[in-house]
Design an enzyme around this catalytic site. Structure first.
Site, PDB file in Angstrom:
ATOM      1  N   LYS A  15       7.561  77.361  38.080  1.00 35.52           N
ATOM      2  CA  LYS A  15       6.260  77.908  38.502  1.00 35.52           C
ATOM      3  C   LYS A  15       6.481  79.241  38.987  1.00 35.52           C
ATOM      4  O   LYS A  15       5.386  80.064  39.350  1.00 35.52           O
ATOM      5  CB  LYS A  15       5.773  77.205  39.917  1.00 35.52           C
ATOM      6  CG  LYS A  15       5.361  75.592  39.804  1.00 35.52           C
ATOM      7  CD  LYS A  15       3.993  75.306  39.572  1.00 35.52           C
ATOM      8  CE  LYS A  15       3.658  74.060  39.856  1.00 35.52           C
ATOM      9  NZ  LYS A  15       4.287  72.885  38.942  1.00 35.52           N
ATOM     10  N   LYS A  63      23.141  80.448  36.595  1.00 33.59           N
ATOM     11  CA  LYS A  63      23.105  81.464  37.716  1.00 33.59           C
ATOM     12  C   LYS A  63      24.399  82.019  37.595  1.00 33.59           C
ATOM     13  O   LYS A  63      24.800  83.144  37.962  1.00 33.59           O
ATOM     14  CB  LYS A  63      22.947  80.760  38.782  1.00 33.59           C
ATOM     15  CG  LYS A  63      21.471  80.522  39.168  1.00 33.59           C
ATOM     16  CD  LYS A  63      20.984  79.827  40.408  1.00 33.59           C
ATOM     17  CE  LYS A  63      19.507  79.462  40.491  1.00 33.59           C
ATOM     18  NZ  LYS A  63      19.091  78.762  41.633  1.00 33.59           N
ATOM     19  N   ASP A  99      18.089  82.573  46.894  1.00 32.78           N
ATOM     20  CA  ASP A  99      17.889  81.340  47.108  1.00 32.78           C
ATOM     21  C   ASP A  99      18.262  80.940  48.639  1.00 32.78           C
ATOM     22  O   ASP A  99      17.343  80.285  49.054  1.00 32.78           O
ATOM     23  CB  ASP A  99      18.683  80.475  46.039  1.00 32.78           C
ATOM     24  CG  ASP A  99      18.326  80.416  44.624  1.00 32.78           C
ATOM     25  OD1 ASP A  99      17.080  80.653  44.365  1.00 32.78           O
ATOM     26  OD2 ASP A  99      19.109  80.238  43.878  1.00 32.78           O
ATOM     27  N   GLY A 228      11.028  71.396  47.526  1.00 32.75           N
ATOM     28  CA  GLY A 228      11.452  72.692  47.559  1.00 32.75           C
ATOM     29  C   GLY A 228      10.525  74.004  47.415  1.00 32.75           C
ATOM     30  O   GLY A 228      10.730  74.900  47.138  1.00 32.75           O
TER      31      GLY A 228
HETATM   32  P1  NDP Z   1      23.587  73.942  38.426  1.00 34.91           P
HETATM   33  O1  NDP Z   1      23.379  73.404  37.129  1.00 34.91           O
HETATM   34  O2  NDP Z   1      24.152  75.115  39.000  1.00 34.91           O
HETATM   35  O3  NDP Z   1      24.321  72.733  39.304  1.00 34.91           O
HETATM   36  C1  NDP Z   1      23.912  71.541  38.954  1.00 34.91           C
HETATM   37  C2  NDP Z   1      24.535  70.392  40.189  1.00 34.91           C
HETATM   38  O4  NDP Z   1      23.724  69.207  40.103  1.00 34.91           O
HETATM   39  C3  NDP Z   1      25.775  70.255  39.966  1.00 34.91           C
HETATM   40  O5  NDP Z   1      26.611  69.995  41.095  1.00 34.91           O
HETATM   41  C4  NDP Z   1      25.956  68.706  39.063  1.00 34.91           C
HETATM   42  O6  NDP Z   1      27.000  67.972  39.432  1.00 34.91           O
HETATM   43  C5  NDP Z   1      24.826  68.181  39.626  1.00 34.91           C
HETATM   44  N1  NDP Z   1      24.160  67.281  38.908  1.00 34.91           N
HETATM   45  C6  NDP Z   1      23.400  67.330  37.908  1.00 34.91           C
HETATM   46  N2  NDP Z   1      22.865  66.143  37.314  1.00 34.91           N
HETATM   47  C7  NDP Z   1      23.381  64.946  38.061  1.00 34.91           C
HETATM   48  C8  NDP Z   1      23.002  63.915  38.387  1.00 34.91           C
HETATM   49  N3  NDP Z   1      22.239  63.168  37.276  1.00 34.91           N
HETATM   50  N4  NDP Z   1      23.665  63.267  39.201  1.00 34.91           N
HETATM   51  C9  NDP Z   1      24.552  63.717  40.191  1.00 34.91           C
HETATM   52  N5  NDP Z   1      24.507  65.191  40.248  1.00 34.91           N
HETATM   53  C10 NDP Z   1      24.050  65.822  39.350  1.00 34.91           C
HETATM   54  O7  NDP Z   1      21.995  73.766  39.175  1.00 34.91           O
HETATM   55  P2  NDP Z   1      21.396  74.761  40.298  1.00 34.91           P
HETATM   56  O8  NDP Z   1      22.324  74.741  41.436  1.00 34.91           O
HETATM   57  O9  NDP Z   1      20.839  76.065  39.592  1.00 34.91           O
HETATM   58  O10 NDP Z   1      20.056  73.941  40.563  1.00 34.91           O
HETATM   59  C11 NDP Z   1      20.035  72.898  41.188  1.00 34.91           C
HETATM   60  C12 NDP Z   1      18.634  72.357  41.355  1.00 34.91           C
HETATM   61  O11 NDP Z   1      17.899  73.081  42.347  1.00 34.91           O
HETATM   62  C13 NDP Z   1      17.675  72.178  40.130  1.00 34.91           C
HETATM   63  O12 NDP Z   1      16.928  71.050  40.025  1.00 34.91           O
HETATM   64  C14 NDP Z   1      16.739  73.505  40.470  1.00 34.91           C
HETATM   65  O13 NDP Z   1      15.515  73.482  39.674  1.00 34.91           O
HETATM   66  C15 NDP Z   1      16.729  73.593  41.913  1.00 34.91           C
HETATM   67  N6  NDP Z   1      16.257  74.678  42.750  1.00 34.91           N
HETATM   68  C16 NDP Z   1      15.223  74.863  43.425  1.00 34.91           C
HETATM   69  C17 NDP Z   1      14.975  76.011  44.034  1.00 34.91           C
HETATM   70  C18 NDP Z   1      13.620  76.215  44.740  1.00 34.91           C
HETATM   71  O14 NDP Z   1      13.309  77.383  44.835  1.00 34.91           O
HETATM   72  N7  NDP Z   1      13.103  75.179  45.105  1.00 34.91           N
HETATM   73  C19 NDP Z   1      15.793  77.375  44.005  1.00 34.91           C
HETATM   74  C20 NDP Z   1      17.033  76.955  43.185  1.00 34.91           C
HETATM   75  C21 NDP Z   1      17.426  75.873  42.630  1.00 34.91           C
HETATM   76  P3  NDP Z   1      28.260  68.014  38.498  1.00 34.91           P
HETATM   77  O15 NDP Z   1      29.347  69.209  38.931  1.00 34.91           O
HETATM   78  O16 NDP Z   1      29.160  66.764  38.750  1.00 34.91           O
HETATM   79  O17 NDP Z   1      27.916  68.377  37.121  1.00 34.91           O
END
Ligand code: NDP
Length: 262
Positions: A15, A63, A99, A228
């Site tokens: 968005k 990121k 963030d 969020g």
């Molecule tokens: P990253 O790609 O850096 O990290 C993803 C994390 O999610 C890892 O710890 C990964 O675990 C885990 N993960 C992914 N899929 C699964 C699953 N099916 N089951 C369990 N763990 C899972 O992501 P970000 O930190 O950049 O973003 C995370 C979320 O936050 C996203 O959905 C993003 O859209 C949202 N977000 C929202 C914001 C807002 O303003 N509201 C701002 C920033 C982010 P593993 O290490 O095991 O792979």
């Protein structure tokens, strides 16, 4: 017209374009903001310049790649190792992270929160955990795989994988994974959440604009919860301020972004 974009994969759901374009109109800034789906994070810098951008936001999973692409980092981005905002100045890329300040603001609505469990150890958790700790919260991290937890261990956080968790007492449970964004997955096995939710006071999913399986389950436990959206607005306002070099009234920017989100 100055060009901005959000890089991510997936990025369809974002968005950010409607928020920033609405804020550009509200303050009379001649800018346009669009989405760029990027598969390979190492191409981020090339794509930034190929698209003639002045600034960008970066969402998952890039990121850490944005951190690597930055020529200069502000102190906070340097500390957390993740960048969600890039700004071009004198031909160089400056990296920031907006963030975590956005997240801190969004949890203020819940009372009596001390022990916070972050589900996920990606870029957002990396940025948020140290700020929460500094603000006096007791922060623990639960992640699907162990390797991303090393950095949190070295900073003194309590960390767990699904196999090693032995503590189920937390006040606030936060989904900081991407589970539920484009699938119907929970961020941790249901039997684990079934042990954690009964002791909790609130739950937040930082995914916005939908009721994820995590939020649905939290509601089944009658937990106060939020998505969020508030974090999205607050991080967006701060990014806008960097994009436009601190020139505009941020109350107007915030209002325009809030309205755009409906
Ligand atoms: P990253 O790609 O850096 O990290 C993803 C994390 O999610 C890892 O710890 C990964 O675990 C885990 N993960 C992914 N899929 C699964 C699953 N099916 N089951 C369990 N763990 C899972 O992501 P970000 O930190 O950049 O973003 C995370 C979320 O936050 C996203 O959905 C993003 O859209 C949202 N977000 C929202 C914001 C807002 O303003 N509201 C701002 C920033 C982010 P593993 O290490 O095991 O792979």
């Amino acid at each position: 017209m100055k060009k901005f974009a959000i890089f991510g994969n997936p990025v369809k759901h974002s968005k950010s374009p409607i928020m920033h374009n609405s804020a550009f109109r509200a303050v009379g800034f001649d800018g346009e903001y669009f989405k760029i789906e990027l598969e390979d994070g190492t191409k981020l810098k090339d794509e930034f310049f190929a698209n003639g951008l002045i600034g960008a936001n970066i969402t998952l999973p890039h990121k850490e790649a944005a951190y690597e692409a930055s020529d200069y980092l502000d102190d906070f981005a340097k500390k957390v190792g993740a960048v969600n905002t890039l700004v071009l100045k004198d031909g160089k890329l400056y990296g920031y992270n907006t963030d975590a300040p956005g997240f801190i603001k969004s949890i203020k609505k819940f009372d009596n929160i001390k022990r916070v469990l972050l589900l996920g150890a990606g870029g957002t958790a990396k940025a948020t955990a140290p700020i929460l700790k500094e603000a006096g919260y007791d922060v623990s991290i639960l992640n699907r795989s162990a390797n991303r937890l090393e950095q949190f261990n070295s900073l003194g956080f309590k960390t767990y994988t699904f196999d090693t968790i032995n503590n189920y007492n937390f006040d606030l449970i936060v989904n900081m994974t991407s589970a539920g964004l484009n699938d119907s997955n929970l961020p941790a096995p249901k039997e684990l959440l079934d042990k954690i939710f009964p002791n909790a006071k609130a739950a937040i999913d930082i995914i916005y604009g939908k009721e994820t399986p995590f939020l649905k389950l939290a509601k089944e436990f009658n937990l106060p919860s939020a998505d969020g959206s508030e974090m999205l607005i607050q991080q967006g306002v701060l990014a806008f301020d960097y994009f436009t070099n601190h020139k505009y009234d941020l109350n107007i920017v915030e209002e325009a972004m809030r309205e755009a989100l409906g």
